[in-house]
Design an enzyme around this catalytic site. Structure first.
Site, short mmCIF file in Angstrom:
data_model
loop_
_atom_site.label_atom_id
_atom_site.label_comp_id
_atom_site.label_asym_id
_atom_site.label_seq_id
_atom_site.Cartn_x
_atom_site.Cartn_y
_atom_site.Cartn_z
N GLU A 1 -20.42 -16.29 28.66
CA GLU A 1 -20.87 -17.67 28.87
C GLU A 1 -19.84 -18.56 28.20
O GLU A 1 -19.82 -18.69 26.97
CB GLU A 1 -22.24 -17.90 28.21
CG GLU A 1 -23.37 -17.05 28.74
CD GLU A 1 -23.86 -17.53 30.10
OE1 GLU A 1 -23.33 -18.52 30.62
OE2 GLU A 1 -24.77 -16.88 30.64
N CYS B 1 -22.13 -27.02 26.16
CA CYS B 1 -21.34 -26.50 27.29
C CYS B 1 -21.79 -27.15 28.59
O CYS B 1 -20.98 -27.39 29.48
CB CYS B 1 -21.49 -24.99 27.36
SG CYS B 1 -23.19 -24.44 27.41
P1 NAP Z 1 -15.22 -20.11 19.99
O1 NAP Z 1 -14.15 -20.57 19.11
O2 NAP Z 1 -14.87 -19.29 21.16
O3 NAP Z 1 -16.27 -19.34 19.07
C1 NAP Z 1 -17.39 -18.70 19.60
C2 NAP Z 1 -17.57 -17.36 18.92
O4 NAP Z 1 -16.49 -16.52 19.29
C3 NAP Z 1 -17.55 -17.44 17.41
O5 NAP Z 1 -18.42 -16.48 16.90
C4 NAP Z 1 -16.11 -17.11 17.08
O6 NAP Z 1 -15.94 -16.59 15.79
C5 NAP Z 1 -15.80 -16.07 18.12
N1 NAP Z 1 -14.39 -15.96 18.48
C6 NAP Z 1 -13.47 -16.94 18.53
N2 NAP Z 1 -12.30 -16.45 18.95
C7 NAP Z 1 -12.49 -15.13 19.19
C8 NAP Z 1 -11.65 -14.08 19.63
N3 NAP Z 1 -10.37 -14.28 19.95
N4 NAP Z 1 -12.17 -12.85 19.74
C9 NAP Z 1 -13.47 -12.63 19.44
N5 NAP Z 1 -14.31 -13.58 19.01
C10 NAP Z 1 -13.83 -14.82 18.89
O7 NAP Z 1 -16.07 -21.32 20.57
P2 NAP Z 1 -16.64 -22.56 19.77
O8 NAP Z 1 -15.56 -23.54 19.61
O9 NAP Z 1 -17.36 -22.11 18.56
O10 NAP Z 1 -17.74 -23.07 20.80
C11 NAP Z 1 -17.46 -23.99 21.76
C12 NAP Z 1 -17.18 -23.36 23.10
O11 NAP Z 1 -18.28 -22.55 23.51
C13 NAP Z 1 -17.05 -24.42 24.16
O12 NAP Z 1 -16.03 -24.08 25.06
C14 NAP Z 1 -18.40 -24.39 24.84
O13 NAP Z 1 -18.41 -24.92 26.13
C15 NAP Z 1 -18.69 -22.93 24.82
N6 NAP Z 1 -20.11 -22.71 25.02
C16 NAP Z 1 -20.53 -22.12 26.19
C17 NAP Z 1 -21.88 -21.95 26.44
C18 NAP Z 1 -22.38 -21.32 27.71
O14 NAP Z 1 -23.55 -20.98 27.76
N7 NAP Z 1 -21.58 -21.15 28.74
C19 NAP Z 1 -22.80 -22.38 25.49
C20 NAP Z 1 -22.34 -22.97 24.32
C21 NAP Z 1 -21.00 -23.12 24.10
P3 NAP Z 1 -15.39 -17.51 14.57
O15 NAP Z 1 -16.35 -18.62 14.41
O16 NAP Z 1 -15.38 -16.57 13.44
O17 NAP Z 1 -14.04 -17.97 15.00
#
Ligand code: NAP
Length: 469
Positions: A231, A265
């Site tokens: 997601e 999102c």
């Molecule tokens: P993020 O940086 O991707 O972080 C999300 C999770 O992934 C965190 O637990 C993070 O850990 C982990 N993570 C980050 N980089 C990673 C990698 N290379 N390998 C494995 N795990 C990794 O996202 P965010 O900035 O927190 O959240 C915002 C994003 O999420 C936006 O793009 C939003 O649209 C999307 N989102 C999508 C949905 C949906 O349902 N489609 C819902 C909500 C949010 P750390 O915190 O330890 O870095």
């Protein structure tokens, strides 16, 4: 990123945590396997009773866990409490429907030359859930409630800036009565994900997060041949056509863009307005956006709190600056205040062109990009001119246009005359770079199941004469 609670209102680090050691991670995966063995043999009735107990705990603790989320990532207390209620409802929804969603699917035996044939849903085992901070309870619950009802166990690697909400979740299900080890929080950074997902005892992974994280997890899972649900981000269009109720559309546009301080999102991010109603809609929209109260998220007069992280605000500032440099017009907001905390005001930007970052990137803050379209065809072209495909909103009272928009908007969800949101009853997920797989509804609980074909014949061979492949 350090694992810590940092108050976005002040930038003050409130509590820090050491990441788990490799030995602690290994032991947790072991407990997830033991928990799986215990859970898969329990009845739906038993799991439902525990799941309802979890819902009751959430209801009883709504004020405290709501305040915790507000402190960790800055959403308003009212929104945080509503999120807790939504989680309790999802627990009850799957408690009620899991058995029906996972019931055996019989096949006419003679059509496959069997005495009896059916498809059966069985759990896979421990599933790694990598979750974001923006809806710290809901995103995790959207996975956990169906997963546990199906008999899977969960290992939660939550975002590093919401460790206390993560710890709350890690205890909730055991407190509700589920066997030990069925849902555990692993306080680890993202660099530990590869080790955990590569462990043969972990059978699948779900990620809600950014495109980059999605690519990384999909690559590891591809190498390890493990099922994933992703997601990812979105840049949802909000199409406004002349027959729409413009006041209502502008009101909902404001709510959609600024919900969760602009960090959702499925927030509408690109507002595509028919030229015949462009000025009227944009004026009303700007008036609504300007009227929002930015303030401390614990106060009930606040509509918009701070962004969750310093980096998040810097990203939004850079995207708006890029648009201004290339000729966009800021109709309201557009400038972060001086001082502590990661505030950013509700902002409306018009005259966006295709070379601007805002055209192609997700803007994760309360910033609306507005576009003018000369026809419904141009509006649909603009709406689909994105690498994302999560949700889409469209406003029109013309039934023919409604059907066309529902068919032609390239997204995992289309909401006509309403705001894209998630309901346990409806599948949730995206297409294109917004990811794949579905959460919620019957589709969500089936994602992490082995759909096993069971064929039973007569050992004498009687009754078995159909094709065998
Ligand atoms: P993020 O940086 O991707 O972080 C999300 C999770 O992934 C965190 O637990 C993070 O850990 C982990 N993570 C980050 N980089 C990673 C990698 N290379 N390998 C494995 N795990 C990794 O996202 P965010 O900035 O927190 O959240 C915002 C994003 O999420 C936006 O793009 C939003 O649209 C999307 N989102 C999508 C949905 C949906 O349902 N489609 C819902 C909500 C949010 P750390 O915190 O330890 O870095």
């Amino acid at each position: 990123m350090p694992i810590a609670t940092t108050n976005p209102v002040s930038g003050e680090v409130i509590k820090s945590f050491e990441p788990l050691t490799d030995e602690q991670i290994d032991a947790a995966i072991g407990r997830a396997v033991t928990g799986f063995r215990a859970l898969r043999d329990t009845s739906f009735e038993q799991r439902a009773a525990w799941m309802r107990a979890a819902a009751d705990l959430l209801d009883a603790e709504q004020d405290d866990v709501g305040a915790l989320m507000t402190q960790e990532m800055g959403k308003t207390l009212a929104a945080a409490k509503a999120e807790v209620t939504k989680c309790a409802n999802a627990c009850r929804f799957y408690a009620e429907h899991a058995e029906q969603f996972l019931a055996d699917e019989p096949v006419e035996p003679s059509s496959v030359g069997a005495v009896q044939a059916y498809a059966r849903y069985q759990p896979l085992g421990p599933v790694l859930a990598v979750m974001p901070w923006n809806f710290p309870l809901w995103q995790a619950m959207r996975f956990a409630a169906p997963a546990l009802m199906a008999g899977n166990t969960g290992l939660l690697k939550h975002a590093s800036n919401v460790p206390q909400t993560a710890l709350y979740l890690g205890e909730l299900f055991a407190r509700a009565g589920f066997p030990a080890g069925v849902f555990q929080t692993l306080l680890v950074g993202s660099e530990a994900v590869e080790t955990i997902l590569s462990d043969p005892r972990v059978r699948a992974a779900t990620l809600t997060g950014s495109e980059n994280a999605g690519r990384s997890i999909a690559a590891i899972a591809g190498r390890e041949l493990k099922k994933t649900v992703l997601e990812l981000g979105g840049s949802d269009p909000f199409v406004v056509l002349p027959t729409a109720d413009l006041d209502r559309a502008a009101q909902v546009a404001t709510t959609s863009r600024c919900q969760n301080n602009g960090q959702s999102c499925i927030a509408a991010k690109r507002f595509i307005v028919h030229t015949d109603v462009y000025d009227q809609f944009v004026d009303t929209f700007v008036a609504h956006m300007s009227a929002l109260t930015v303030g401390h998220p614990m106060m009930d007069t606040t509509d918009v709190g701070p962004l969750a992280t310093r980096q998040g605000r810097e990203d939004v500032q850079a995207q708006v600056a890029d648009a201004i440099d290339k000729g966009a017009t800021v109709r309201c907001g557009g400038k972060a205040p001086e001082g502590d905390g990661w505030w950013y005001p509700p902002t409306v930007v018009t005259d966006i062109t295709r070379d601007m970052r805002m055209f192609s990137e997700e803007v994760f803050g309360p910033v609306a990009g507005v576009y003018r379209a000369a026809s419904i065809a141009e509006a649909i072209e603009l709406a689909n001119a994105t690498s994302y495909g999560l949700g889409a909103n469209a406003w029109t009272d013309d039934p023919q246009q409604q059907r066309r928009l529902a068919d032609e908007l390239d997204a995992g969800a289309v909401f006509i005359n309403g705001m894209v949101t998630s309901y346990p009853q409806l599948p949730f997920g995206g297409v294109k770079n917004s990811g794949y797989g579905r959460e919620l509804s019957a589709a969500g609980i089936r994602e992490f199941c082995n759909l096993k074909s069971v064929w039973m014949g007569d050992s004498s061979g009687a009754d078995v004469d159909a094709a065998t492949e």
